[in-house]
Design a protein around this motif. Sequence first.
Motif, PDB file in Angstrom:
ATOM      1  N   LEU A  13      22.359  -9.888   0.232  1.00 54.30           N
ATOM      2  CA  LEU A  13      23.310 -10.568  -0.029  1.00 54.30           C
ATOM      3  C   LEU A  13      23.600 -11.972  -0.472  1.00 54.30           C
ATOM      4  CD1 LEU A  13      25.360  -7.446   1.541  1.00 54.30           C
ATOM      5  CD2 LEU A  13      24.935  -7.505  -0.658  1.00 54.30           C
ATOM      6  N   SER A  46      18.998  -6.120  -5.299  1.00 53.34           N
ATOM      7  CA  SER A  46      20.637  -6.967  -5.429  1.00 53.34           C
ATOM      8  C   SER A  46      21.629  -5.586  -5.694  1.00 53.34           C
ATOM      9  CB  SER A  46      20.438  -7.628  -6.297  1.00 53.34           C
ATOM     10  OG  SER A  46      19.033  -7.987  -6.896  1.00 53.34           O
ATOM     11  N   LEU A  95      30.659  -3.324  -3.091  1.00 60.02           N
ATOM     12  CA  LEU A  95      29.876  -3.675  -2.194  1.00 60.02           C
ATOM     13  C   LEU A  95      30.361  -2.098  -1.203  1.00 60.02           C
ATOM     14  CD1 LEU A  95      27.761  -3.872   0.030  1.00 60.02           C
ATOM     15  CD2 LEU A  95      28.218  -5.820   0.759  1.00 60.02           C
TER      16      LEU A  95
END
Length: 321
Positions: A13, A46, A95
Amino acid sequence: MATSPHRIAVLGLPDVVGFDLAIPSQIFGGARDAAGEQLYAVQVCSLDGGPISTTKGFAVLPSAGPEHLRSPDTLIIPGTHLEGPRTDGSLDPELADYLAGLPARTRIMSICTGAFVLAAAGMLDGRPATTHWAYAEDFRRLYPEVDLDPDVLFVDDGDVLTSAGVAAGIDLCLHVIRRDHGSEVANRAARSSVVPPWREGGQAQYIERPVPEPDGNGTSNTRAWLLRNLAEPLTLDKIAAHAGTSVRTFTRRFRDETGSSPMDWLLRQRLEHARHLLESTDLPIDAVAEQAGLSTAASLRKHLRHRLGTSPATYRRTFRS
């Protein structure tokens, strides 16, 4: 029939700590069985499959796409300077949804400030955890519901594990290998990376101590001698005599260099040796205690229960590879 490697997804992140990001691939990648087969399959990912910016002015392009994040056996979040979790406790909806949707069987790990992300997602509420000591005050302010211990290298709370800053991530990964496959596999992985195979999770993160002066008066030679003679009866007077100094001077120098008294340090080394013998040999408990310098099985049981809350026999059953 061969089993598939344990699947680990490392979620980078922005802005990720580059050192933290590389630790899982390096350490878990060195874990192999007796036939040389890899025990873990590690993928750096990612959320969008794009490059991951780091804190040190470069970006990392993951070799795996976000599909590897769908249902890993273990998810690891390295240290990050991501705003939200680090500033006001908020979390990006994408997220947050991803973390909330992880299967219940997924083991969750964080390195350094990755714990802020887990805390922002509510995954550490009511749990013990740790993070880098320098960010402990910010963490407590943002996440008072987490039982934070900033004085340890890592915390193992079963399915959720957190580590302190930077190199403590190495200790956590080796601990997990040890937990999964025993000390022999973990030791091989440590040797592959030329790092110590074991630093106890409860060891202090940060002890401010001076670098010993290069005058030949340090305690390193005596510490090496102690490690070669763990089974011998060793008193503080005898140890100081080996160093050629008074007990008072030796104790002061030893504490300056290690953050511990000589006898406390010696007991830790003896317990570590006893644990290695329990994991890697069939020696009777009495013989393990004698070879580790703990004299009797009763003494070994007492110290092991005090430090780990378990007996030698139970420890052997749990960690024997």
